[in-house]
Structures are given as structure tokens and as C-alpha cells.
Design a protein around this motif. Structure first.
Motif, mmCIF file in Angstrom:
data_model
loop_
_atom_site.group_PDB
_atom_site.id
_atom_site.type_symbol
_atom_site.label_atom_id
_atom_site.label_comp_id
_atom_site.label_asym_id
_atom_site.label_seq_id
_atom_site.Cartn_x
_atom_site.Cartn_y
_atom_site.Cartn_z
ATOM 1 N N UNK A 188 16.661 -56.132 -45.569
ATOM 2 C CA UNK A 188 15.753 -55.936 -44.430
ATOM 3 C C UNK A 188 14.429 -56.678 -44.576
ATOM 4 N N UNK A 189 14.346 -57.654 -45.470
ATOM 5 C CA UNK A 189 13.093 -58.397 -45.653
ATOM 6 C C UNK A 189 12.528 -58.953 -44.354
ATOM 7 N N UNK A 190 13.348 -59.543 -43.476
ATOM 8 C CA UNK A 190 12.780 -60.033 -42.207
ATOM 9 C C UNK A 190 12.137 -58.910 -41.388
ATOM 10 N N UNK A 191 12.733 -57.736 -41.427
ATOM 11 C CA UNK A 191 12.175 -56.578 -40.731
ATOM 12 C C UNK A 191 10.797 -56.229 -41.294
ATOM 13 N N UNK A 192 10.697 -56.199 -42.624
ATOM 14 C CA UNK A 192 9.409 -55.854 -43.256
ATOM 15 C C UNK A 192 8.375 -56.958 -43.066
ATOM 16 N N UNK A 193 8.818 -58.199 -42.910
ATOM 17 C CA UNK A 193 7.876 -59.276 -42.587
ATOM 18 C C UNK A 193 7.233 -59.043 -41.224
ATOM 19 N N UNK A 194 8.005 -58.492 -40.287
ATOM 20 C CA UNK A 194 7.480 -58.203 -38.950
ATOM 21 C C UNK A 194 6.723 -56.882 -38.879
ATOM 22 N N UNK A 195 7.045 -55.945 -39.775
ATOM 23 C CA UNK A 195 6.409 -54.621 -39.775
ATOM 24 C C UNK A 195 5.939 -54.267 -41.189
ATOM 25 N N UNK A 196 4.964 -55.018 -41.718
ATOM 26 C CA UNK A 196 4.542 -54.807 -43.116
ATOM 27 C C UNK A 196 3.963 -53.424 -43.387
ATOM 28 N N UNK A 197 3.501 -52.734 -42.369
ATOM 29 C CA UNK A 197 2.965 -51.384 -42.575
ATOM 30 C C UNK A 197 4.046 -50.455 -43.144
ATOM 31 N N UNK A 198 5.312 -50.773 -42.878
ATOM 32 C CA UNK A 198 6.397 -49.926 -43.365
ATOM 33 C C UNK A 198 6.711 -50.137 -44.845
ATOM 34 N N UNK A 199 6.122 -51.156 -45.458
ATOM 35 C CA UNK A 199 6.338 -51.355 -46.890
ATOM 36 C C UNK A 199 5.853 -50.162 -47.706
ATOM 37 N N UNK A 200 4.880 -49.451 -47.181
ATOM 38 C CA UNK A 200 4.330 -48.294 -47.886
ATOM 39 C C UNK A 200 4.752 -46.963 -47.261
ATOM 40 N N UNK A 201 5.737 -47.026 -46.382
ATOM 41 C CA UNK A 201 6.250 -45.794 -45.774
ATOM 42 C C UNK A 201 7.128 -45.058 -46.782
ATOM 43 N N UNK A 202 6.970 -43.764 -46.859
ATOM 44 C CA UNK A 202 7.797 -42.953 -47.746
ATOM 45 C C UNK A 202 9.235 -42.946 -47.239
ATOM 46 N N UNK A 203 10.178 -42.985 -48.171
ATOM 47 C CA UNK A 203 11.600 -42.912 -47.826
ATOM 48 C C UNK A 203 12.106 -41.531 -48.210
ATOM 49 N N UNK A 204 12.675 -40.839 -47.231
ATOM 50 C CA UNK A 204 13.289 -39.533 -47.467
ATOM 51 C C UNK A 204 14.755 -39.604 -47.077
ATOM 52 N N UNK A 205 15.611 -39.064 -47.929
ATOM 53 C CA UNK A 205 17.037 -38.997 -47.639
ATOM 54 C C UNK A 205 17.430 -37.532 -47.519
ATOM 55 N N UNK A 206 18.048 -37.208 -46.390
ATOM 56 C CA UNK A 206 18.580 -35.870 -46.162
ATOM 57 C C UNK A 206 20.029 -35.850 -46.633
ATOM 58 N N UNK A 207 20.337 -34.976 -47.569
ATOM 59 C CA UNK A 207 21.711 -34.794 -48.007
ATOM 60 C C UNK A 207 22.287 -33.646 -47.175
ATOM 61 N N UNK A 208 23.255 -33.974 -46.332
ATOM 62 C CA UNK A 208 23.863 -32.988 -45.442
ATOM 63 C C UNK A 208 25.063 -32.342 -46.120
ATOM 64 N N UNK A 209 25.060 -31.007 -46.171
ATOM 65 C CA UNK A 209 26.160 -30.283 -46.802
ATOM 66 C C UNK A 209 26.239 -28.872 -46.249
ATOM 67 N N UNK A 210 27.435 -28.337 -46.259
ATOM 68 C CA UNK A 210 27.594 -26.935 -45.878
ATOM 69 C C UNK A 210 27.235 -26.011 -47.039
ATOM 70 N N UNK A 211 27.126 -26.584 -48.246
ATOM 71 C CA UNK A 211 26.742 -25.815 -49.426
ATOM 72 C C UNK A 211 25.231 -25.937 -49.617
ATOM 73 N N UNK A 212 24.524 -24.802 -49.619
ATOM 74 C CA UNK A 212 23.057 -24.846 -49.680
ATOM 75 C C UNK A 212 22.497 -25.613 -50.873
ATOM 76 N N UNK A 213 23.149 -25.553 -52.018
ATOM 77 C CA UNK A 213 22.619 -26.227 -53.205
ATOM 78 C C UNK A 213 22.655 -27.756 -53.083
ATOM 79 N N UNK A 214 23.452 -28.287 -52.161
ATOM 80 C CA UNK A 214 23.513 -29.740 -51.964
ATOM 81 C C UNK A 214 22.797 -30.182 -50.692
ATOM 82 N N UNK A 215 22.327 -29.243 -49.915
ATOM 83 C CA UNK A 215 21.575 -29.544 -48.688
ATOM 84 C C UNK A 215 20.117 -29.718 -49.093
#
Length: 122
Positions: free
Chosen positions: A49-76
Motif C-alpha cells: 500500500x505504499x502508493x496509498x500512504x504516499x497520497x495519505x501520509x497522515x495514516x503512517x502514524x495511524x494505530x492499527x487494530x485487528x478485531x479477532x471475531x470468534x464465538x468463543x469469548x477468549x478469542x474475541x
């Protein structure tokens, strides 16, 4: 892409672990594989996605969060994975090391026989 309460942008992704179709043992295995491989996947996605970040450099410092989806609470879970800048820094540091190794190998080969020049290209 979402904004947090302070108005800062952050990047959000999802990893599908299960929705009840797998046993808890299989969900556990899937969750562990996703967590283990996520940083490498994000590094590759960020590089792609380097071309994307070249156009939107403010996102270089955006936090990345990943949601782990699960029916089991310990993995959600929601897991913080740094920023795109972190992954790009790792990529460029790795490239700098490869260049240094390549240059060092060339010098050693030139000094060794005066004839052989090792050329590594990737």
C-alpha cells in the motif's frame, strides 16, 4: 478507517476465527496462527500500500487494530499492532542490512582473488 474519541484516525481490520462452526480446539489453533502471522501479513500489506500512504501520509502514524471475531469469548479480542510507519521502518531497516551485506560480500570477493566479483541481486 475509523476515528477514535479524540478524532485521530486509526486503521481497523478483522480476522475471522469462527462463528461456532469449529470446535474450541480448532478455533484455538486458528486464533494462534492468526496472531502469530498477523505482523508479517501487516508488514506485507503496508508495503503493498505504499502508493496509498504516499497520497495519505497522515495514516503512517495511524494505530492499527485487528478485531479477532470468534464465538468463543477468549478469542474475541481487539489487538493493537502498531502503525504503518513501524512496518515500513522494519522493511527499510531490513533492506539496509541486505545492502550492507551485499557491499561487504563484494569487497571481500574483490580483495580475495582480484578476479571474482560476487553480485547478489534480489
Amino acid at each position: 478507517m475509523e476515528k477514535n474519541q479524540e478524532g485521530r484516525l486509526h486503521l481497523v481490520g478483522k480476522a475471522y476465527v469462527d462463528s461456532g462452526e469449529f470446535s474450541q480446539e480448532v478455533a484455538h489453533t486458528r486464533f494462534n496462527i492468526f496472531k502469530k502471522e498477523m505482523a508479517l501479513a501487516l508488514k506485507r500489506i503496508t508495503f503493498g500500500d505504499l502508493p496509498f500512504y504516499n497520497n495519505y501520509p497522515v495514516l503512517l502514524d495511524a494505530s492499527i487494530f485487528i478485531y479477532f471475531e470468534s464465538s468463543y469469548p477468549q478469542y474475541r479480542q481487539v489487538v493493537f499492532y502498531g502503525t504503518p510507519r513501524l512496518y515500513l521502518t522494519q522493511i527499510y531497516d531490513s533492506l539496509d542490512q541486505e545492502v550492507a551485506i551485499h557491499q561487504q560480500a563484494q569487497v571481500h570477493c574483490q580483495l580475495g582473488s582480484g578476479v571474482l566479483v560476487l553480485s547478489l541481486s534480489g
